[in-house]
Design an enzyme around this catalytic site. Structure first.
Site, PDB file in Angstrom:
ATOM      1  N   SER A 105       0.819  -1.215   0.000  1.00 12.50           N
ATOM      2  CA  SER A 105       0.000   0.000   0.000  1.00 12.50           C
ATOM      3  C   SER A 105       0.853   1.266   0.000  1.00 12.50           C
ATOM      4  O   SER A 105       1.942   1.306   0.579  1.00 12.50           O
ATOM      5  CB  SER A 105      -0.887   0.004   1.245  1.00 12.50           C
ATOM      6  OG  SER A 105      -1.415   1.301   1.478  1.00 12.50           O
ATOM      7  N   TYR A 128      -2.099   5.519  -4.249  1.00 12.25           N
ATOM      8  CA  TYR A 128      -3.080   6.600  -4.061  1.00 12.25           C
ATOM      9  C   TYR A 128      -2.384   7.817  -4.642  1.00 12.25           C
ATOM     10  O   TYR A 128      -1.236   8.097  -4.268  1.00 12.25           O
ATOM     11  CB  TYR A 128      -3.347   6.854  -2.578  1.00 12.25           C
ATOM     12  CG  TYR A 128      -4.284   5.867  -1.907  1.00 12.25           C
ATOM     13  CD1 TYR A 128      -5.484   5.497  -2.493  1.00 12.25           C
ATOM     14  CD2 TYR A 128      -3.979   5.364  -0.648  1.00 12.25           C
ATOM     15  CE1 TYR A 128      -6.341   4.609  -1.847  1.00 12.25           C
ATOM     16  CE2 TYR A 128      -4.834   4.481  -0.003  1.00 12.25           C
ATOM     17  CZ  TYR A 128      -6.013   4.114  -0.611  1.00 12.25           C
ATOM     18  OH  TYR A 128      -6.848   3.247   0.027  1.00 12.25           O
ATOM     19  N   THR A 154      -5.590   2.674  -6.964  1.00  8.16           N
ATOM     20  CA  THR A 154      -6.864   2.591  -6.246  1.00  8.16           C
ATOM     21  C   THR A 154      -7.657   3.868  -6.492  1.00  8.16           C
ATOM     22  O   THR A 154      -7.195   4.966  -6.173  1.00  8.16           O
ATOM     23  CB  THR A 154      -6.615   2.393  -4.737  1.00  8.16           C
ATOM     24  OG1 THR A 154      -5.911   1.169  -4.559  1.00  8.16           O
ATOM     25  CG2 THR A 154      -7.930   2.335  -3.961  1.00  8.16           C
ATOM     26  N   LYS A 241      -8.046  -0.476  -9.263  1.00  8.20           N
ATOM     27  CA  LYS A 241      -8.748  -1.140  -8.144  1.00  8.20           C
ATOM     28  C   LYS A 241      -9.894  -0.260  -7.671  1.00  8.20           C
ATOM     29  O   LYS A 241      -9.694   0.911  -7.348  1.00  8.20           O
ATOM     30  CB  LYS A 241      -7.756  -1.371  -6.993  1.00  8.20           C
ATOM     31  CG  LYS A 241      -8.349  -1.955  -5.723  1.00  8.20           C
ATOM     32  CD  LYS A 241      -7.231  -2.392  -4.784  1.00  8.20           C
ATOM     33  CE  LYS A 241      -7.734  -2.887  -3.454  1.00  8.20           C
ATOM     34  NZ  LYS A 241      -8.118  -1.817  -2.528  1.00  8.20           N
ATOM     35  N   HIS A 265     -13.698  -1.915  -1.661  1.00  4.69           N
ATOM     36  CA  HIS A 265     -12.788  -1.576  -0.563  1.00  4.69           C
ATOM     37  C   HIS A 265     -13.215  -2.288   0.730  1.00  4.69           C
ATOM     38  O   HIS A 265     -13.094  -1.768   1.830  1.00  4.69           O
ATOM     39  CB  HIS A 265     -12.783  -0.056  -0.357  1.00  4.69           C
ATOM     40  CG  HIS A 265     -11.434   0.514  -0.010  1.00  4.69           C
ATOM     41  ND1 HIS A 265     -10.573   1.026  -0.934  1.00  4.69           N
ATOM     42  CD2 HIS A 265     -10.796   0.660   1.187  1.00  4.69           C
ATOM     43  CE1 HIS A 265      -9.475   1.477  -0.343  1.00  4.69           C
ATOM     44  NE2 HIS A 265      -9.580   1.259   0.949  1.00  4.69           N
TER      45      HIS A 265
HETATM   46  C1  LIG Z   1      -7.313  -1.996   7.494  1.00  2.44           C
HETATM   47  C2  LIG Z   1      -7.461  -1.839   6.023  1.00  2.44           C
HETATM   48  C3  LIG Z   1      -6.625  -0.953   5.348  1.00  2.44           C
HETATM   49  C4  LIG Z   1      -6.738  -0.802   3.964  1.00  2.44           C
HETATM   50  N1  LIG Z   1      -5.863   0.026   3.313  1.00  2.44           N
HETATM   51  C5  LIG Z   1      -5.893   0.092   1.958  1.00  2.44           C
HETATM   52  C6  LIG Z   1      -4.920   0.851   1.244  1.00  2.44           C
HETATM   53  O1  LIG Z   1      -4.034   1.462   1.819  1.00  2.44           O
HETATM   54  N2  LIG Z   1      -5.010   0.879  -0.115  1.00  2.44           N
HETATM   55  C7  LIG Z   1      -5.984   0.198  -0.804  1.00  2.44           C
HETATM   56  O2  LIG Z   1      -6.018   0.251  -2.033  1.00  2.44           O
HETATM   57  N3  LIG Z   1      -6.918  -0.525  -0.135  1.00  2.44           N
HETATM   58  C8  LIG Z   1      -6.883  -0.601   1.205  1.00  2.44           C
HETATM   59  N4  LIG Z   1      -7.804  -1.379   1.872  1.00  2.44           N
HETATM   60  C9  LIG Z   1      -8.805  -2.141   1.100  1.00  2.44           C
HETATM   61  C10 LIG Z   1      -8.248  -3.525   0.745  1.00  2.44           C
HETATM   62  O3  LIG Z   1      -7.205  -3.442  -0.202  1.00  2.44           O
HETATM   63  C11 LIG Z   1      -9.338  -4.422   0.146  1.00  2.44           C
HETATM   64  O4  LIG Z   1      -9.976  -3.772  -0.921  1.00  2.44           O
HETATM   65  C12 LIG Z   1     -10.382  -4.885   1.154  1.00  2.44           C
HETATM   66  O5  LIG Z   1      -9.823  -5.104   2.430  1.00  2.44           O
HETATM   67  C13 LIG Z   1     -10.993  -6.194   0.634  1.00  2.44           C
HETATM   68  O6  LIG Z   1     -12.011  -6.649   1.452  1.00  2.44           O
HETATM   69  P1  LIG Z   1     -11.833  -7.767   2.596  1.00  2.44           P
HETATM   70  O7  LIG Z   1     -11.181  -7.066   3.743  1.00  2.44           O
HETATM   71  O8  LIG Z   1     -13.226  -8.168   2.865  1.00  2.44           O
HETATM   72  O9  LIG Z   1     -10.959  -8.871   2.043  1.00  2.44           O
HETATM   73  C14 LIG Z   1      -7.721  -1.526   3.252  1.00  2.44           C
HETATM   74  C15 LIG Z   1      -8.564  -2.409   3.950  1.00  2.44           C
HETATM   75  C16 LIG Z   1      -8.437  -2.575   5.310  1.00  2.44           C
HETATM   76  C17 LIG Z   1      -9.346  -3.554   5.995  1.00  2.44           C
END
Ligand SMILES: Cc1cc2nc3c(=O)[nH]c(=O)nc-3n(C[C@H](O)[C@H](O)[C@H](O)COP(=O)(O)O)c2cc1C
Length: 383
Positions: A105, A128, A154, A241, A265
């Site tokens: 990330s 980002y 993203t 994404k 997300h």
């Molecule tokens: C704690 C947390 C932090 C996240 N941080 C990012 C991030 O920095 N960049 C990003 O593209 N998605 C981020 N996401 C989204 C995840 O990449 C992903 O889309 C999502 O967790 C998928 O769903 P799931 O948790 O049900 O597997 C984050 C999700 C969580 C739970």
């Protein structure tokens, strides 16, 4: 006993301070989409094939030309370093050992160069958009020089979602020793000892992390011009994404993307959108084999992987599941979660009578009403 992802979730809740658990586990608003990401998977039924010899199974596949040991990849997530001192490096080592992709990330605590230098295994870098053009170019050049295989842009966080559960239990970011956090941490000694020890180590957890971050973290709206610039500057595979509509796929392909990640997300952005798995068929139909389609949001079981691949996903990504593993056991916990999903996927393939990932298709599932019908209806209306 930790038998499945849900067991890891419960164990993570016992391990982390409440505010930190809610920050990871929670969704936006009333968490309608968060729940729907699960219920939509539950509505799909599986259809086993009889009289097929599936005594040996091969879970390997490729993603954007890259061989992986199974079609489950690790999503980019912020906050890993707060969950366990193994942080992003531990997650990347676990992915490398398992032979799957880790997407780092933008909001990581470790620099993209250090992560690339210290861990093997295929890696994507998630972007980002930095606030200005020069910032975009600089970070793309860094990721390319460091050897990241693909760039994942993203697009669903122009502003943050209204994550009420996280706000209510109030985890200050970066963590500050507020009375509330101290009180929560006092009840979670194992996390607290690990966190405080890591803070003291040179090169350990940098609580004020901005200078070491891979890129400036300002969220903003990503435009077609941004995407054109990124495409021009980034010579390797490019993914978007946050895709949630089939009718935007053609334009994305024209702009030169190589992969689409259908994602909401994990229900953390706009509450009330459909589950990713409901959207997948219309995106796969619109992509028509020209780009690879991936899916995340709600994968918790090997059978969910089967369902997504049967509907046309090249592979799935998981977010929270490996963070629960990280909370429970650091790098080893991430390995356990990955291997749990691998064993579940392998078992599902055997019971479905399938021997290879390429055999997964629509015949393996029963599609519930409402899935993927939207774009067809829309196109009929337009023509
Ligand atoms: C704690 C947390 C932090 C996240 N941080 C990012 C991030 O920095 N960049 C990003 O593209 N998605 C981020 N996401 C989204 C995840 O990449 C992903 O889309 C999502 O967790 C998928 O769903 P799931 O948790 O049900 O597997 C984050 C999700 C969580 C739970």
């Amino acid at each position: 006993m930790l038998l499945n992802v849900d067991d890891y979730r419960r164990a993570a809740r016992r391990r982390l301070p409440r505010g930190l658990f809610d920050l990871i586990d929670g969704g936006a608003g009333d968490e309608v989409t968060l729940r729907r990401n699960r219920t939509a998977f539950e509505r799909i039924a599986l259809r086993p094939r009889l009289l097929a010899d599936a005594s040996s199974r091969d879970l390997r596949t490729t993603v954007l030309g890259q061989p992986v040991s199974m079609p489950v990849l690790l999503d980019p997530t912020a906050h890993a370093h707060l969950i366990h001192s193994d942080g992003e490096l531990g997650v990347a080592r676990a992915a490398a050992g398992a032979g799957i992709v880790y997407a780092l990330s933008t909001l990581s605590d470790v620099s993209l160069e250090r992560l690339a230098a210290e861990t093997t295994g295929p890696k994507w870098f998630q972007l980002y958009a930095p606030p200005d053009r020069a910032g975009v170019i600089a970070v793309l050049d860094r990721a390319q020089a460091a050897g990241y295989e693909a760039l994942c842009v993203t697009v669903d966080v122009p502003v943050g979602g209204l994550r009420e559960r996280a706000r209510r239990s109030h985890m200050p970011l970066p963590p500050q020793l507020t009375p509330r956090l101290v009180a929560q941490a006092a009840m979670r000694p194992r996390w607290t000892i690990d966190f405080l020890a890591a803070k003291k180590r040179p090169g350990g957890v940098a609580v004020r992390s901005a200078p070491t971050r891979p890129a400036p973290s300002g969220s903003r709206f990503i435009t077609e011009d941004d995407l054109a610039l990124i495409r021009h500057r980034w010579p390797r595979p490019l993914l978007i994404k946050g895709v949630q509509r089939g009718d935007e796929v053609q334009r994305l392909i024209e702009l030169g993307v190589d992969g689409l990640v259908v994602s909401n997300h994990g229900g953390r952005q706009l509450d009330g959108v459909a589950a990713s798995i409901e959207i997948l068929p219309e995106v796969v139909a619109a992509a028509a084999g020209r780009v690879e389609v991936f899916l995340d949001s709600g994968i918790r079981r090997g059978t969910d992987v089967v369902k997504a691949l049967a509907l046309g996903a090249r592979a799935v990504l998981i977010g929270r599941p490996y963070l629960y593993g990280l909370a429970v056991g650091g790098e080893a916990g991430v390995v356990d979660v990955i291997e749990t999903l691998r064993a579940e996927l392998d078992n599902a393939m055997a019971l479905l009578g399938l021997t290879a990932i390429s055999e997964l298709g629509l015949a393996a599932i029963q599609i519930p009403s409402g899935f993927g019908s939207r774009s067809d209806a829309g196109e009929r209306l337009l023509t």
